[in-house]
Design a protein around this motif. Structure first.
Motif, PDB file in Angstrom:
ATOM      1  N   ARG A 261       1.406   7.655 -33.032  1.00  0.00           N
ATOM      2  CA  ARG A 261       2.757   7.288 -32.602  1.00  0.00           C
ATOM      3  C   ARG A 261       3.250   6.097 -33.406  1.00  0.00           C
ATOM      4  O   ARG A 261       2.466   5.195 -33.721  1.00  0.00           O
ATOM      5  CB  ARG A 261       2.757   6.898 -31.119  1.00  0.00           C
ATOM      6  CG  ARG A 261       2.511   8.081 -30.228  1.00  0.00           C
ATOM      7  CD  ARG A 261       2.679   7.721 -28.755  1.00  0.00           C
ATOM      8  NE  ARG A 261       2.538   8.942 -27.975  1.00  0.00           N
ATOM      9  CZ  ARG A 261       1.777   9.051 -26.889  1.00  0.00           C
ATOM     10  NH1 ARG A 261       1.126   8.025 -26.425  1.00  0.00           N
ATOM     11  NH2 ARG A 261       1.697  10.207 -26.264  1.00  0.00           N
ATOM     12  N   ASN A 262       4.550   6.087 -33.689  1.00  0.00           N
ATOM     13  CA  ASN A 262       5.108   4.982 -34.465  1.00  0.00           C
ATOM     14  C   ASN A 262       5.177   3.711 -33.618  1.00  0.00           C
ATOM     15  O   ASN A 262       5.757   3.703 -32.538  1.00  0.00           O
ATOM     16  CB  ASN A 262       6.514   5.339 -34.955  1.00  0.00           C
ATOM     17  CG  ASN A 262       6.474   6.304 -36.122  1.00  0.00           C
ATOM     18  OD1 ASN A 262       5.383   6.693 -36.570  1.00  0.00           O
ATOM     19  ND2 ASN A 262       7.629   6.683 -36.614  1.00  0.00           N
TER      20      ASN A 262
ATOM     21  N   SER B 198       9.957   9.048 -36.810  1.00  0.00           N
ATOM     22  CA  SER B 198       9.301   9.778 -35.720  1.00  0.00           C
ATOM     23  C   SER B 198      10.027  11.092 -35.456  1.00  0.00           C
ATOM     24  O   SER B 198       9.627  11.872 -34.598  1.00  0.00           O
ATOM     25  CB  SER B 198       9.304   8.946 -34.430  1.00  0.00           C
ATOM     26  OG  SER B 198      10.588   8.957 -33.834  1.00  0.00           O
TER      27      SER B 198
ATOM     28  N   ASN C 197      11.656  11.471 -29.525  1.00  0.00           N
ATOM     29  CA  ASN C 197      10.599  10.715 -30.196  1.00  0.00           C
ATOM     30  C   ASN C 197      11.099   9.329 -30.597  1.00  0.00           C
ATOM     31  O   ASN C 197      10.368   8.345 -30.544  1.00  0.00           O
ATOM     32  CB  ASN C 197      10.134  11.450 -31.465  1.00  0.00           C
ATOM     33  CG  ASN C 197       9.159  12.561 -31.152  1.00  0.00           C
ATOM     34  OD1 ASN C 197       8.915  12.860 -30.005  1.00  0.00           O
ATOM     35  ND2 ASN C 197       8.602  13.163 -32.190  1.00  0.00           N
TER      36      ASN C 197
ATOM     37  N   GLU D 206      11.267   6.874 -27.719  1.00  0.00           N
ATOM     38  CA  GLU D 206       9.915   6.493 -27.323  1.00  0.00           C
ATOM     39  C   GLU D 206       9.297   5.534 -28.347  1.00  0.00           C
ATOM     40  O   GLU D 206       8.485   4.683 -27.992  1.00  0.00           O
ATOM     41  CB  GLU D 206       9.072   7.774 -27.184  1.00  0.00           C
ATOM     42  CG  GLU D 206       7.803   7.620 -26.391  1.00  0.00           C
ATOM     43  CD  GLU D 206       6.646   7.201 -27.267  1.00  0.00           C
ATOM     44  OE1 GLU D 206       5.782   6.489 -26.742  1.00  0.00           O
ATOM     45  OE2 GLU D 206       6.620   7.567 -28.457  1.00  0.00           O
ATOM     46  N   ALA D 207       9.703   5.672 -29.608  1.00  0.00           N
ATOM     47  CA  ALA D 207       9.083   4.869 -30.663  1.00  0.00           C
ATOM     48  C   ALA D 207       9.716   3.492 -30.817  1.00  0.00           C
ATOM     49  O   ALA D 207       9.071   2.574 -31.319  1.00  0.00           O
ATOM     50  CB  ALA D 207       9.159   5.611 -32.005  1.00  0.00           C
TER      51      ALA D 207
END
Ligand code: SF4
Ligand code: FES
Lengths: 126, 246
Positions: free
Chosen positions: B82-83, B167, B219, B222-223
């Motif tokens: 994950r980033n 991401s 994504n 979330e990143a």
């Protein structure tokens, strides 16, 4: 020059996997439609050829495929509504996670209603 | 007495294994994983472990960092898939029974180890005109109500780390896509009541490679190390395009 290192799989969450599933079901539905358009257009060429082709569909294998098709369409349609709501409903982003599970539950209920009746037809139990 | 005190206040330390993605354009080899066992403290971040490797084990390890405190946005990398910013990721928050995987952010060309070519990312940022466009002369301050400010406050927090853009599955396969970060920074001006060029930016993003490429995978949201609601900002720009105004 190795500019595209393989690396690990990106660990996305519900948002990413719901999109992956949306893609897969979308492509599957596309290929069904392609075949469907082709076999239906046979009618114009010769009704006999059409009947011959369509009668080969009456096998349990194709019946199970139809089951999968219905599952794919259910998910794709319902998740499509979810995506529209994310884009154009003010609270869509906030509830995207909940909406995904609603999609799954509604799709499962609808599928549970369809599958038994369909299987009875496919296996001539009715 | 002194030793006792030190032991009481001591930060626990433990050994973790880091798998770091290495790539050297000069050695003719493919990118590969290299593992390091690093002794770290319970308060250490992934950046501290990378420093330890670079300073004590292998000086050739290459990565970017500047502020080391989540401000400059230079050390976005993929940590355990994950980033994340290496300087904001505490090692103790990861599963340390497993090795920690550190690799460059995805979708931009790797230059060396964890360093990628950020130019396409900055170009997309420049393309959305990330500056105030106003016709009057700046003779006095431009007033704005708290309500007007709140419309774009979230998107002013961006530090251009590229964690969001890299991401995004759409950006991985289509490097031409403007990407979340550029849209976030366009949002920051589109919804600013003092700016007069919202229509221009809306027009830029109403492009084949603009906001409509967004597939709402979340994504990016979330990143984002700044907690910006990136997908929401993109959705607001989509709605503004349909309205034709902010
Ligand atoms: S929106 Fe967040 S993740 Fe994206 S560049 Fe800005 S700070 Fe980084
Ligand atoms: S080094 Fe500046 S944000 Fe991490």
């Amino acid at each position: 020059m190795p500019t595209k290192p393989a690396g690990t799989l990106y660990r996305g969450k519900v948002g990413m996997w719901s999109w992956v599933l949306h893609r897969i079901t979308g492509v599957a539905i596309f290929f069904f439609l392609l075949v469907h358009v082709l076999d239906t257009s046979l009618v114009r060429l010769s009704p006999e050829a059409y009947n011959a082709v369509v009668s080969t569909y009456k096998t349990p294998l194709v019946g199970l495929g139809e089951l999968g098709l219905v599952a794919a369409i259910l998910y794709h349609a319902l998740n499509g509504v979810r995506v529209i709501l994310i884009d154009f409903w003010r609270k869509g982003v906030k509830y995207q996670n909940v909406m995904f599970w609603v999609v799954v539950v509604v799709a499962l209920i609808a599928f549970a209603g369809f599958a038994p009746r369909h299987l009875i037809h496919v296996f001539h139990l009715g | 007495m002194a030793t006792e005190f030190e032991e009481m206040g001591a930060v626990p330390s433990f050994t973790v294994t880091l798998f770091v993605r290495r790539y050297n354009p000069e050695d003719g080899q493919e990118a590969r994983w290299q593992d390091f066992d690093v002794q770290v403290h319970g308060t250490d971040r992934v950046l501290d472990a990378l420093h330890k490797i670079k300073w004590e084990m292998d000086g050739s390890l290459t990565f970017r960092r500047s502020c080391a405190h989540g401000v400059c946005g230079s050390d976005a990398m993929r940590i355990n898939g994950r980033n994340r910013l290496a300087c904001k990721t505490l090692i103790k928050d990861l599963d340390i029974t497993q090795p920690i995987y550190v690799e460059p952010i995805k979708g931009l060309e790797v230059e060396k180890d964890l360093v990628v070519d950020m130019n396409p990312f900055y170009q997309a940022y420049r393309d959305i005109k990330p500056f105030l466009i106003a016709s009057d002369k700046p003779e006095k301050e431009r007033l704005q109500s708290a309500a007007e400010h709140s419309k774009f406050e979230d998107t002013t927090k961006c530090i251009l780390c590229a964690a969001c853009t890299t991401s995004c599955p759409v950006f991985w396969t289509d490097g031409q896509y403007f990407g979340p970060a550029a849209i976030v920074n366009a949002h920051r001006f589109i919804f600013d009541s003092r700016d007069e060029a919202a229509e221009v930016r809306i027009d830029i993003l109403n492009d084949k490679e603009g906001v409509w490429r967004c597939r709402t995978t979340f994504n990016c949201t979330e990143a984002c190390p700044r907690g910006i609601e990136v997908t929401k900002a993109i959705a607001e720009v989509k709605q503004a395009i349909l309205r034709g105004k902010p």
